[in-house]
Structures are given as structure tokens and as C-alpha cells.
Design a protein around this motif. Structure first.
Motif, PDB file in Angstrom:
ATOM      1  N   LEU A  60       0.785  -1.209  -0.017  1.00  0.00           N
ATOM      2  CA  LEU A  60      -0.123   0.211  -0.084  1.00  0.00           C
ATOM      3  C   LEU A  60       0.767   1.198   0.081  1.00  0.00           C
ATOM      4  CD1 LEU A  60      -2.619  -1.706   0.206  1.00  0.00           C
ATOM      5  CD2 LEU A  60      -3.392   0.084   1.656  1.00  0.00           C
ATOM      6  N   SER A  61       2.070   1.060   0.208  1.00  0.00           N
ATOM      7  CA  SER A  61       3.007   2.374   0.098  1.00  0.00           C
ATOM      8  C   SER A  61       3.203   2.868  -1.328  1.00  0.00           C
ATOM      9  CB  SER A  61       4.383   1.820   0.536  1.00  0.00           C
ATOM     10  OG  SER A  61       4.403   1.408   2.234  1.00  0.00           O
ATOM     11  N   PHE A  62       2.730   1.962  -2.366  1.00  0.00           N
ATOM     12  CA  PHE A  62       2.941   2.374  -3.634  1.00  0.00           C
ATOM     13  C   PHE A  62       1.616   2.642  -4.211  1.00  0.00           C
ATOM     14  CE2 PHE A  62       6.456  -0.460  -2.633  1.00  0.00           C
ATOM     15  CZ  PHE A  62       7.437   0.086  -3.182  1.00  0.00           C
ATOM     16  N   GLN A  63       1.395   3.757  -4.991  1.00  0.00           N
ATOM     17  CA  GLN A  63       0.233   4.193  -5.511  1.00  0.00           C
ATOM     18  C   GLN A  63       0.161   3.787  -6.829  1.00  0.00           C
ATOM     19  OE1 GLN A  63      -0.142   8.333  -4.708  1.00  0.00           O
ATOM     20  NE2 GLN A  63      -0.836   8.081  -2.605  1.00  0.00           N
ATOM     21  N   ALA A 112      -3.939  -1.146   8.648  1.00  0.00           N
ATOM     22  CA  ALA A 112      -4.929  -0.767   7.785  1.00  0.00           C
ATOM     23  C   ALA A 112      -5.424   0.627   7.656  1.00  0.00           C
ATOM     24  CB  ALA A 112      -6.089  -1.782   7.507  1.00  0.00           C
ATOM     25  N   PHE A 113      -5.674   1.021   8.999  1.00  0.00           N
ATOM     26  CA  PHE A 113      -6.313   2.402   9.173  1.00  0.00           C
ATOM     27  C   PHE A 113      -5.279   3.355   8.780  1.00  0.00           C
ATOM     28  CE2 PHE A 113      -9.538   0.566  12.634  1.00  0.00           C
ATOM     29  CZ  PHE A 113     -10.466   0.202  11.650  1.00  0.00           C
ATOM     30  N   VAL A 114      -4.140   3.165   9.334  1.00  0.00           N
ATOM     31  CA  VAL A 114      -3.079   4.353   8.970  1.00  0.00           C
ATOM     32  C   VAL A 114      -2.799   4.376   7.502  1.00  0.00           C
ATOM     33  CG1 VAL A 114      -0.340   4.578   9.339  1.00  0.00           C
ATOM     34  CG2 VAL A 114      -1.917   3.894  11.096  1.00  0.00           C
ATOM     35  N   MET A 115      -2.838   3.191   6.654  1.00  0.00           N
ATOM     36  CA  MET A 115      -2.736   3.406   5.617  1.00  0.00           C
ATOM     37  C   MET A 115      -3.911   4.133   4.777  1.00  0.00           C
ATOM     38  SD  MET A 115       0.414   2.226   5.218  1.00  0.00           S
ATOM     39  CE  MET A 115       0.702   2.443   3.505  1.00  0.00           C
ATOM     40  N   LEU A 116      -5.086   3.607   5.105  1.00  0.00           N
ATOM     41  CA  LEU A 116      -6.226   4.460   4.402  1.00  0.00           C
ATOM     42  C   LEU A 116      -6.240   5.829   5.122  1.00  0.00           C
ATOM     43  CD1 LEU A 116      -8.854   1.777   5.503  1.00  0.00           C
ATOM     44  CD2 LEU A 116      -8.370   2.744   2.980  1.00  0.00           C
ATOM     45  N   LEU A 117      -5.535   6.443   6.035  1.00  0.00           N
ATOM     46  CA  LEU A 117      -5.500   7.624   6.648  1.00  0.00           C
ATOM     47  C   LEU A 117      -4.867   8.567   5.465  1.00  0.00           C
ATOM     48  CD1 LEU A 117      -5.975   9.804   8.717  1.00  0.00           C
ATOM     49  CD2 LEU A 117      -4.003   8.984   9.797  1.00  0.00           C
ATOM     50  N   GLY A 118      -3.624   7.712   4.820  1.00  0.00           N
ATOM     51  CA  GLY A 118      -2.736   8.405   3.980  1.00  0.00           C
ATOM     52  C   GLY A 118      -3.383   8.428   2.593  1.00  0.00           C
ATOM     53  N   ILE A 119      -4.833   8.051   2.093  1.00  0.00           N
ATOM     54  CA  ILE A 119      -5.231   8.216   1.003  1.00  0.00           C
ATOM     55  C   ILE A 119      -6.343   9.082   1.196  1.00  0.00           C
ATOM     56  CG2 ILE A 119      -6.781   6.704  -0.772  1.00  0.00           C
ATOM     57  CD1 ILE A 119      -5.147   3.975   0.433  1.00  0.00           C
ATOM     58  N   VAL A 151      -2.582   0.515  -9.238  1.00  0.00           N
ATOM     59  CA  VAL A 151      -3.588  -0.305  -9.239  1.00  0.00           C
ATOM     60  C   VAL A 151      -3.172  -1.808  -8.463  1.00  0.00           C
ATOM     61  CG1 VAL A 151      -3.872  -0.896 -11.292  1.00  0.00           C
ATOM     62  CG2 VAL A 151      -6.037  -1.044  -9.495  1.00  0.00           C
ATOM     63  N   TYR A 152      -1.865  -2.054  -9.287  1.00  0.00           N
ATOM     64  CA  TYR A 152      -1.492  -3.546  -9.034  1.00  0.00           C
ATOM     65  C   TYR A 152      -0.983  -3.598  -7.641  1.00  0.00           C
ATOM     66  CZ  TYR A 152      -1.893  -3.349 -13.979  1.00  0.00           C
ATOM     67  OH  TYR A 152      -2.510  -3.255 -15.294  1.00  0.00           O
ATOM     68  N   SER A 153      -0.384  -2.685  -6.860  1.00  0.00           N
ATOM     69  CA  SER A 153       0.296  -2.847  -5.598  1.00  0.00           C
ATOM     70  C   SER A 153      -0.973  -2.891  -4.658  1.00  0.00           C
ATOM     71  CB  SER A 153       1.224  -1.507  -5.321  1.00  0.00           C
ATOM     72  OG  SER A 153       2.292  -1.372  -5.818  1.00  0.00           O
ATOM     73  N   TYR A 154      -2.028  -1.799  -4.832  1.00  0.00           N
ATOM     74  CA  TYR A 154      -3.297  -1.686  -3.885  1.00  0.00           C
ATOM     75  C   TYR A 154      -3.888  -3.001  -3.920  1.00  0.00           C
ATOM     76  CZ  TYR A 154      -2.970   3.401  -3.272  1.00  0.00           C
ATOM     77  OH  TYR A 154      -2.608   4.718  -2.615  1.00  0.00           O
ATOM     78  N   ALA A 155      -4.027  -3.696  -5.240  1.00  0.00           N
ATOM     79  CA  ALA A 155      -4.788  -4.895  -5.396  1.00  0.00           C
ATOM     80  C   ALA A 155      -3.910  -6.075  -4.462  1.00  0.00           C
ATOM     81  CB  ALA A 155      -4.891  -5.444  -6.853  1.00  0.00           C
TER      82      ALA A 155
END
Length: 193
Positions: free
Chosen positions: A22-25, A76-83, A27-31
Motif C-alpha cells: 500500500l506504500s505504492f500508489q 490498515a487504518f494508518v494506510m487508509l488515513l494516507g489516502i 492499482v496493482y500494488s493496491y490489489a
């Protein structure tokens, strides 16, 4: 180390890969991150189920399982906070973290005195709500990233994709506030025991 404990440790390791992806923005990294997160969440279900069914419940598992849950969900929450599209208010994550640290601290104090404090029903519901929120909105992050990277994917969707993004952001904000408030409530129930 028995199988349920191995699954718990695996969940901690999977969390590190989840954060990495999730550190890479794109679609493939997110998936990939989403797949890793769901896999880790599934281990949460099975480690407890196997431990109970095969009578493999250990103090190590009682102590580490809730910690592994917290590490996964908080990541997950911290990573979602960054989006930004997810509109996660920082204060909601602070409330969740505060509750998790306080409960984990209480468990550590209990363990120091030879008392193992397992998760109660409020904590289990809290974890379920947190996982549902994270799974749902991480999936929607993948969808939004896919639409951003490949705009033609939105051609078959009626209306403007910006409207969907806005709606998902509002839904995320409302849901995380509910999850944060329930998390605090579950902490109060824990303190009452």
C-alpha cells in the motif's frame, strides 16, 4: 509452536507486506495489498477456530492473537488515513489507537501478574467491525485507483466517476467514525470487567 500460533505469527508477517504494497500508489500494488490483507484477516478466523476445535488454546495464543489483530487493523487504518479519497479523520484513528494501547497495556500488566485476559465479546465484535470496514474500503481504494489509472474502465458506469469517489469518501468517513466510537465503547466494556 502449534498451527494456530503459526497462523498468528504469519498474520504479523503478512501485515508487513500489506504495508509495503500500500506504500505504492498504483492499482496493482493496491490489489496485492488488498489480497494480502484479506489473507491475513482469514488467518484471524482460522487460528481461533482451529485452536478451539483441536484444544490447542495456549497462553501465547491468547496473548499474541489480539495483538496480531491490532497490528493488522491499525496498519490498515494508518494506510487508509494516507489516502485522501477515503476522508479518514485523523482523530478517529487516534481514538482507535488509544483504546488499543490501553487494552494491550492492561493485558501486559495482567500477564506480568500471571493473569491472561482473553478478548471478550465486545472486543471480538470490535475486531469484526474493524475488519469489515478495512476490507470494504480497501477494496474500494483498488477500484478507485483502477479508474484513475485506466479511465476507460469508467466508461460503462453511469454518471461521473468523481461523484462515486466523493460518495465513497463520505461513506468511509461515516463508517470509520462509527467504528472508532464502537472501539471506544468496547474499551469501556473491557475496563468494566
Amino acid at each position: 509452536m502449534n498451527l494456530p500460533n503459526k497462523l498468528t505469527v504469519a498474520r504479523c508477517i503478512l501485515t508487513a507486506f500489506f504495508v509495503l504494497f500500500l506504500s505504492f500508489q498504483d492499482v496493482y500494488s493496491y490489489a496485492l495489498g488488498y489480497i494480502v490483507f484479506v489473507t491475513a484477516a482469514i488467518t484471524d478466523y482460522y487460528d481461533g477456530k482451529i485452536a478451539r476445535e483441536r484444544n490447542l488454546v495456549t497462553n501465547f495464543g491468547k496473548l499474541l492473537d489480539p495483538v496480531a489483530d491490532k497490528v493488522l487493523v491499525v496498519a490498515a487504518f494508518v494506510m487508509l488515513l494516507g489516502i485522501p479519497e477515503m476522508q479518514v479523520p485523523a482523530w478517529s484513528i487516534v481514538l482507535i489507537l488509544a483504546r488499543e494501547f490501553l487494552v494491550t497495556g492492561a493485558r501486559a500488566l495482567g500477564a506480568a501478574q500471571g493473569i491472561v485476559i482473553p478478548a471478550n465479546k465486545w472486543g471480538k465484535i470490535k475486531t469484526t467491525l474493524q475488519l469489515i470496514y478495512a476490507c470494504t474500503f480497501l477494496f474500494l481504494v483498488v477500484v478507485l485507483q483502477g479508474l484513475e489509472q485506466y479511465p476507460f474502465l469508467g466508461d460503462g458506469i453511469p454518471g461521473d466517476t468523481a461523484l462515486y469517489e466523493y460518495g465513497i469518501g463520505i461513506a468511509s468517513r461515516v463508517a470509520i467514525i462509527f467504528v472508532a466510537l464502537y472501539t471506544v465503547y468496547s474499551g469501556i466494556q473491557f475496563a468494566r470487567l
